[in-house]
Design a protein around this motif. Sequence first.
Motif, PDB file in Angstrom:
ATOM      1  N   PRO A 113     -25.695  17.470   0.912  1.00  0.00           N
ATOM      2  CA  PRO A 113     -24.279  17.809   0.687  1.00  0.00           C
ATOM      3  C   PRO A 113     -23.822  19.473   1.080  1.00  0.00           C
ATOM      4  O   PRO A 113     -22.937  20.037   1.816  1.00  0.00           O
ATOM      5  CB  PRO A 113     -23.886  17.779  -0.717  1.00  0.00           C
ATOM      6  CG  PRO A 113     -25.061  16.811  -1.133  1.00  0.00           C
ATOM      7  CD  PRO A 113     -26.164  17.252  -0.276  1.00  0.00           C
TER       8      PRO A 113
ATOM      9  N   ALA B  99     -17.150   4.732  -2.083  1.00  0.00           N
ATOM     10  CA  ALA B  99     -17.888   5.628  -2.870  1.00  0.00           C
ATOM     11  C   ALA B  99     -18.173   7.048  -1.842  1.00  0.00           C
ATOM     12  O   ALA B  99     -18.017   8.123  -2.412  1.00  0.00           O
ATOM     13  CB  ALA B  99     -18.966   5.133  -3.546  1.00  0.00           C
ATOM     14  N   GLN B 100     -18.676   6.776  -0.728  1.00  0.00           N
ATOM     15  CA  GLN B 100     -19.040   7.629   0.029  1.00  0.00           C
ATOM     16  C   GLN B 100     -17.889   8.565   0.491  1.00  0.00           C
ATOM     17  O   GLN B 100     -17.977   9.931   0.540  1.00  0.00           O
ATOM     18  CB  GLN B 100     -19.794   7.236   1.455  1.00  0.00           C
ATOM     19  CG  GLN B 100     -21.210   6.683   1.054  1.00  0.00           C
ATOM     20  CD  GLN B 100     -21.569   5.867   2.364  1.00  0.00           C
ATOM     21  OE1 GLN B 100     -20.854   4.904   2.955  1.00  0.00           O
ATOM     22  NE2 GLN B 100     -23.201   5.728   2.263  1.00  0.00           N
TER      23      GLN B 100
ATOM     24  N   ALA C 272     -15.048   8.982  -0.969  1.00  0.00           N
ATOM     25  CA  ALA C 272     -14.361   9.727  -2.182  1.00  0.00           C
ATOM     26  C   ALA C 272     -15.259  10.870  -2.475  1.00  0.00           C
ATOM     27  O   ALA C 272     -14.973  11.927  -2.692  1.00  0.00           O
ATOM     28  CB  ALA C 272     -14.531   8.903  -3.444  1.00  0.00           C
ATOM     29  N   TRP C 273     -16.654  10.665  -2.342  1.00  0.00           N
ATOM     30  CA  TRP C 273     -17.697  11.894  -2.556  1.00  0.00           C
ATOM     31  C   TRP C 273     -17.477  13.046  -1.542  1.00  0.00           C
ATOM     32  O   TRP C 273     -17.369  14.062  -1.863  1.00  0.00           O
ATOM     33  CB  TRP C 273     -19.034  11.401  -2.326  1.00  0.00           C
ATOM     34  CG  TRP C 273     -20.150  12.362  -2.690  1.00  0.00           C
ATOM     35  CD1 TRP C 273     -20.261  13.246  -3.777  1.00  0.00           C
ATOM     36  CD2 TRP C 273     -21.283  12.640  -1.896  1.00  0.00           C
ATOM     37  NE1 TRP C 273     -21.459  13.804  -3.732  1.00  0.00           N
ATOM     38  CE2 TRP C 273     -21.948  13.624  -2.243  1.00  0.00           C
ATOM     39  CE3 TRP C 273     -21.644  12.461  -0.566  1.00  0.00           C
ATOM     40  CZ2 TRP C 273     -23.014  14.328  -1.708  1.00  0.00           C
ATOM     41  CZ3 TRP C 273     -22.743  13.087   0.322  1.00  0.00           C
ATOM     42  CH2 TRP C 273     -23.268  13.975  -0.456  1.00  0.00           C
ATOM     43  N   VAL C 274     -17.281  12.774  -0.399  1.00  0.00           N
ATOM     44  CA  VAL C 274     -17.070  13.578   0.785  1.00  0.00           C
ATOM     45  C   VAL C 274     -15.614  14.368   0.387  1.00  0.00           C
ATOM     46  O   VAL C 274     -15.421  15.489   0.803  1.00  0.00           O
ATOM     47  CB  VAL C 274     -16.832  13.033   2.103  1.00  0.00           C
ATOM     48  CG1 VAL C 274     -16.296  14.053   3.174  1.00  0.00           C
ATOM     49  CG2 VAL C 274     -18.350  12.618   2.377  1.00  0.00           C
ATOM     50  N   GLN C 275     -14.494  13.685  -0.106  1.00  0.00           N
ATOM     51  CA  GLN C 275     -13.210  14.211  -0.442  1.00  0.00           C
ATOM     52  C   GLN C 275     -13.690  15.215  -1.301  1.00  0.00           C
ATOM     53  O   GLN C 275     -12.772  16.223  -1.117  1.00  0.00           O
ATOM     54  CB  GLN C 275     -12.400  13.022  -0.891  1.00  0.00           C
ATOM     55  CG  GLN C 275     -11.725  12.559   0.203  1.00  0.00           C
ATOM     56  CD  GLN C 275     -10.280  11.768  -0.341  1.00  0.00           C
ATOM     57  OE1 GLN C 275     -10.509  11.063  -1.208  1.00  0.00           O
ATOM     58  NE2 GLN C 275      -9.140  11.992   0.060  1.00  0.00           N
ATOM     59  N   GLN C 276     -14.346  14.798  -2.520  1.00  0.00           N
ATOM     60  CA  GLN C 276     -14.648  16.107  -3.695  1.00  0.00           C
ATOM     61  C   GLN C 276     -15.254  17.110  -3.018  1.00  0.00           C
ATOM     62  O   GLN C 276     -15.205  18.172  -3.584  1.00  0.00           O
ATOM     63  CB  GLN C 276     -15.286  15.416  -4.622  1.00  0.00           C
ATOM     64  CG  GLN C 276     -14.473  14.318  -5.275  1.00  0.00           C
ATOM     65  CD  GLN C 276     -15.113  13.527  -6.434  1.00  0.00           C
ATOM     66  OE1 GLN C 276     -16.233  13.686  -6.604  1.00  0.00           O
ATOM     67  NE2 GLN C 276     -14.335  12.705  -7.455  1.00  0.00           N
ATOM     68  N   LEU C 277     -16.063  16.863  -1.961  1.00  0.00           N
ATOM     69  CA  LEU C 277     -17.122  18.010  -1.516  1.00  0.00           C
ATOM     70  C   LEU C 277     -16.528  19.074  -0.760  1.00  0.00           C
ATOM     71  O   LEU C 277     -16.948  20.269  -1.150  1.00  0.00           O
ATOM     72  CB  LEU C 277     -18.432  17.133  -0.845  1.00  0.00           C
ATOM     73  CG  LEU C 277     -19.212  18.096  -0.032  1.00  0.00           C
ATOM     74  CD1 LEU C 277     -20.022  18.928  -1.150  1.00  0.00           C
ATOM     75  CD2 LEU C 277     -20.303  17.473   0.792  1.00  0.00           C
TER      76      LEU C 277
ATOM     77  N   PRO D 223     -10.144  17.550   2.852  1.00  0.00           N
ATOM     78  CA  PRO D 223     -10.947  16.029   2.886  1.00  0.00           C
ATOM     79  C   PRO D 223     -10.872  15.373   4.143  1.00  0.00           C
ATOM     80  O   PRO D 223      -9.690  15.769   5.178  1.00  0.00           O
ATOM     81  CB  PRO D 223     -10.071  15.440   1.567  1.00  0.00           C
ATOM     82  CG  PRO D 223      -8.951  16.165   1.546  1.00  0.00           C
ATOM     83  CD  PRO D 223      -9.048  17.686   1.858  1.00  0.00           C
TER      84      PRO D 223
ATOM     85  N   TYR E  57      -7.862   2.307  -1.142  1.00  0.00           N
ATOM     86  CA  TYR E  57      -7.951   3.848  -1.298  1.00  0.00           C
ATOM     87  C   TYR E  57      -7.314   4.564  -0.218  1.00  0.00           C
ATOM     88  O   TYR E  57      -6.710   5.657  -0.437  1.00  0.00           O
ATOM     89  CB  TYR E  57      -9.557   3.716  -1.242  1.00  0.00           C
ATOM     90  CG  TYR E  57     -10.140   5.216  -1.497  1.00  0.00           C
ATOM     91  CD1 TYR E  57     -10.351   5.409  -2.970  1.00  0.00           C
ATOM     92  CD2 TYR E  57     -10.191   6.082  -0.498  1.00  0.00           C
ATOM     93  CE1 TYR E  57     -10.761   7.077  -3.085  1.00  0.00           C
ATOM     94  CE2 TYR E  57     -10.447   7.388  -0.862  1.00  0.00           C
ATOM     95  CZ  TYR E  57     -10.955   7.798  -1.985  1.00  0.00           C
ATOM     96  OH  TYR E  57     -11.281   9.076  -2.399  1.00  0.00           O
TER      97      TYR E  57
END
Length: 313
Positions: A139, A166-167, A169-174, A178, A210
């Motif tokens: 990350p 899931a992937q 959403a994870w990149v969005q948070q990272l 986004p 999503y």
Amino acid sequence: MTFPLQQRLPTASRLILSCRGLGADGEQTPLLRRAVQQAEVLLEAALACGLRQLDQADSDHHGKSQQVLGELFRRQPTLRQQFILQTKCGLVPEEADHCRQYDLSARHLIQSVELSLERLHTDYLDILLLHRPDPLMEPEELLEAWYRLRQAGKVRLLGAVNVSVAQLAWVQQLLPEPPVVLQQEMSLGQRRWLEAELPGHGAGQETLIYCQRHGIQLQAADSLAQGRFSGGPGALPHTAPICRLLKALAADHHCLPESLVLAWLLRHPAGIQPVVDCRQADRLRAVSQAQEISLSREEWYRLYQTARGQPLP
């Protein structure tokens, strides 16, 4: 009808021209003048049809497609400004000294973007698409690469290809900015994105919902289903009913069956952008008629159910 990407890039078009076929015939030879001329004719046809977005990858024909497109931009600098340019990176083709792999390390991403910019004779990419999920991605490295590329003005927006909810959403948070695009296979032939009961590979109705909730642009790769529903070489015996229906509806709408395959995607309220793989200007002009076709609910569902080969539940 507006669609999500127009909120960021107002000139984005409903259809995207795939440039992956450029230079395919001269992969092992020096760049051919004929390939650049063919690219010029194709891009001029795209502009005339209202297509303002180009899609390609650094791995397409070992960079030859980017070289052809870049040579055209070098000769006509103003042409670059008329298109939204998106490039995929992260897919490393198999070579003599290494196997096929996915690489989203900071080093590879930065080097890939810089090489793409050099080949394309441009200073920036409008959209960078991460070409596959990399199981070994760190990350911190993705964050570092995005920060450096964004700060240098080399990449404006980020997207992804073939990732799960899931992937995504994870990149969005990272990331502080986004992803704005998700590209995956979507067509009358590949309907996992539409049917929740089918298993997904980064697909399924959860992905569709999503993206709609978060304003992420869905792009349909392989949108023409390789021609197997419209008389192409990939046609199979079990596709005969949908081929017949497309032919009949095409006569009613005075268009090609392929135009209806695209119009079926365009009719969905998610604002899907089909990526169209056309190498001939005449064919591009013909299939782009999809932008003017408005399928009725009856027509849309008839195509859907016939392509499924079984009644809807």
